[in-house]
Design a protein around this motif. Structure first.
Motif, PDB file in Angstrom:
ATOM      1  N   TYR A  36       0.831  -1.207   0.000  1.00 40.84           N
ATOM      2  CA  TYR A  36       0.000   0.000   0.000  1.00 40.84           C
ATOM      3  C   TYR A  36       0.867   1.259   0.000  1.00 40.84           C
ATOM      4  CZ  TYR A  36      -4.505  -2.281   0.305  1.00 40.84           C
ATOM      5  OH  TYR A  36      -5.640  -2.996   0.001  1.00 40.84           O
ATOM      6  N   TRP A  37       2.024   1.199   0.626  1.00 33.88           N
ATOM      7  CA  TRP A  37       2.961   2.313   0.576  1.00 33.88           C
ATOM      8  C   TRP A  37       3.395   2.564  -0.868  1.00 33.88           C
ATOM      9  CZ3 TRP A  37       8.195   2.368  -0.836  1.00 33.88           C
ATOM     10  CH2 TRP A  37       8.923   3.515  -0.481  1.00 33.88           C
ATOM     11  N   ALA A  38       3.726   1.488  -1.578  1.00 32.64           N
ATOM     12  CA  ALA A  38       4.155   1.624  -2.974  1.00 32.64           C
ATOM     13  C   ALA A  38       3.015   2.139  -3.853  1.00 32.64           C
ATOM     14  CB  ALA A  38       4.664   0.286  -3.498  1.00 32.64           C
ATOM     15  N   LYS A  39       1.812   1.655  -3.609  1.00 30.99           N
ATOM     16  CA  LYS A  39       0.640   2.126  -4.379  1.00 30.99           C
ATOM     17  C   LYS A  39       0.452   3.622  -4.241  1.00 30.99           C
ATOM     18  CE  LYS A  39      -3.351   0.717  -4.849  1.00 30.99           C
ATOM     19  NZ  LYS A  39      -4.767   0.420  -4.542  1.00 30.99           N
ATOM     20  N   SER A  40       0.761   4.145  -3.056  1.00 30.69           N
ATOM     21  CA  SER A  40       0.565   5.578  -2.810  1.00 30.69           C
ATOM     22  C   SER A  40       1.634   6.430  -3.471  1.00 30.69           C
ATOM     23  CB  SER A  40       0.563   5.853  -1.297  1.00 30.69           C
ATOM     24  OG  SER A  40       1.874   5.758  -0.749  1.00 30.69           O
ATOM     25  N   ARG A  41       2.705   5.797  -3.960  1.00 28.25           N
ATOM     26  CA  ARG A  41       3.847   6.542  -4.471  1.00 28.25           C
ATOM     27  C   ARG A  41       4.078   6.415  -5.966  1.00 28.25           C
ATOM     28  NH1 ARG A  41       7.913   7.559  -0.365  1.00 28.25           N
ATOM     29  NH2 ARG A  41       9.529   7.434  -1.948  1.00 28.25           N
ATOM     30  N   LEU A 206      -2.763   4.217   5.393  1.00 30.40           N
ATOM     31  CA  LEU A 206      -2.828   3.967   3.952  1.00 30.40           C
ATOM     32  C   LEU A 206      -4.031   3.112   3.556  1.00 30.40           C
ATOM     33  CD1 LEU A 206       0.971   3.182   3.418  1.00 30.40           C
ATOM     34  CD2 LEU A 206      -0.228   5.242   2.644  1.00 30.40           C
ATOM     35  N   GLY A 207      -4.820   2.701   4.549  1.00 29.55           N
ATOM     36  CA  GLY A 207      -6.027   1.942   4.259  1.00 29.55           C
ATOM     37  C   GLY A 207      -5.860   0.429   4.256  1.00 29.55           C
ATOM     38  N   VAL A 208      -4.803  -0.079   4.884  1.00 27.67           N
ATOM     39  CA  VAL A 208      -4.585  -1.525   4.929  1.00 27.67           C
ATOM     40  C   VAL A 208      -5.617  -2.183   5.846  1.00 27.67           C
ATOM     41  CG1 VAL A 208      -3.006  -3.365   5.631  1.00 27.67           C
ATOM     42  CG2 VAL A 208      -2.118  -1.332   4.467  1.00 27.67           C
ATOM     43  N   ASP A 209      -6.170  -3.305   5.389  1.00 22.23           N
ATOM     44  CA  ASP A 209      -7.030  -4.148   6.216  1.00 22.23           C
ATOM     45  C   ASP A 209      -6.180  -5.303   6.725  1.00 22.23           C
ATOM     46  OD1 ASP A 209      -8.849  -5.836   7.389  1.00 22.23           O
ATOM     47  OD2 ASP A 209      -9.993  -6.247   5.557  1.00 22.23           O
ATOM     48  N   TYR A 210      -5.697  -5.199   7.964  1.00 20.69           N
ATOM     49  CA  TYR A 210      -4.804  -6.216   8.489  1.00 20.69           C
ATOM     50  C   TYR A 210      -5.514  -7.537   8.787  1.00 20.69           C
ATOM     51  CZ  TYR A 210      -0.993  -2.871   8.726  1.00 20.69           C
ATOM     52  OH  TYR A 210       0.004  -1.972   8.387  1.00 20.69           O
TER      53      TYR A 210
END
Length: 252
Positions: A36-41, A206-210
């Motif tokens: 999700y970090w990579a998706k945001s970048r 970042l919106g992760v569903d753990y």
């Protein structure tokens, strides 16, 4: 709650929506945060998972579902590290050791005792995985490979250290067409200086569903975590420190 203000500022400082990334995705807490970090970048993200002879395939099932939810390309590579042995994650005759969360807080990479490296360490695994990611990066025109290693809360694996990552990145830029033609490849480690609690906070932002993730070394066929291995101990501790309910599905 911990303070991620400066950390988040640092992590988002060089967002580049014109470049692509490859993310190593195991289906666990750390790798999904990295996804999700990579998706945001980045403009395009390819998630890369491995069926390497690990103890269970629940993490691969989770990785596939997570990639679909995130809307990213996903590749699963079949390799057989298990035939080499040497790790309780690939050799069923070896016992996965119980974890103890009390031994983990703020353990730094330079405090590693070689004799204390747990038998869950898989020899050369990150080197093998990063090598495949390097090939995928070349064919997908990606300038970044993202891996969820940390030097803070982790089990003491030698291939999670910053000096290892720096050495691999140097090698990658010597060994590839992209590297020698001036298209520098970067190994990104957004969790390198984050505790498990900080990683969870970053992922939540970042919106992760753990609840989708599986971190356990010996989850059952339904994806229920054992609750006692190193990975489960770190995960439990992280959610406790953040002060939110642990969404992990544990074995009864």
């Amino acid at each position: 709650m911990t303070d991620l203000t400066m950390t988040n500022a640092t992590l988002t400082a060089s967002t580049d929506k014109t470049q692509n990334a490859v993310v190593l995705l195991s289906g666990g807490l750390d790798s999904v945060t990295c996804l999700y970090w990579a998706k945001s970048r980045y403009a395009s993200v390819t998630a890369l998972s491995f069926n390497y002879g690990q103890r269970h395939n629940s993490e691969l099932i989770a990785a596939k579902a997570i990639a679909e939810s995130a809307g990213v390309n996903h590749r699963i590579i079949d390799i057989d590290i298990a035939q080499l042995g040497g790790s309780s994650l690939t050799d069923h005759s070896m016992i996965v050791p119980d974890g103890d969360a009390d031994k983990f807080p703020n353990k730094k990479h330079d405090e590693i005792d070689n004799d204390a490296i747990p038998n869950t360490y898989v020899p050369a695994r990150n080197t093998i995985f990063l090598s495949y990611a390097l090939a995928v990066a070349e064919v997908t025109d990606a300038n970044h490979i993202v891996i969820g290693v940390s030097s803070v809360d982790y089990s003491g694996y030698p291939d999670c250290r910053p000096e290892y990552i720096a050495a691999f990145e140097h090698m990658a830029n010597l060994a590839t067409k992209a590297g020698v033609t001036g298209h520098h490849l970067k190994i990104q480690t957004p969790l390198q200086q984050l505790s498990k609690a900080q990683t969870i906070e970053l992922g939540l932002s970042l919106g992760v569903d753990y609840g989708q993730t599986i971190s356990c070394y010996q989850a059952d066929s339904q994806g229920h975590a054992c609750g006692v291995c190193d990975s489960c101990a770190l995960r439990r501790q992280g959610f406790a420190q953040v002060g939110i309910a642990d969404p992990t599905h544990y074995q009864a």
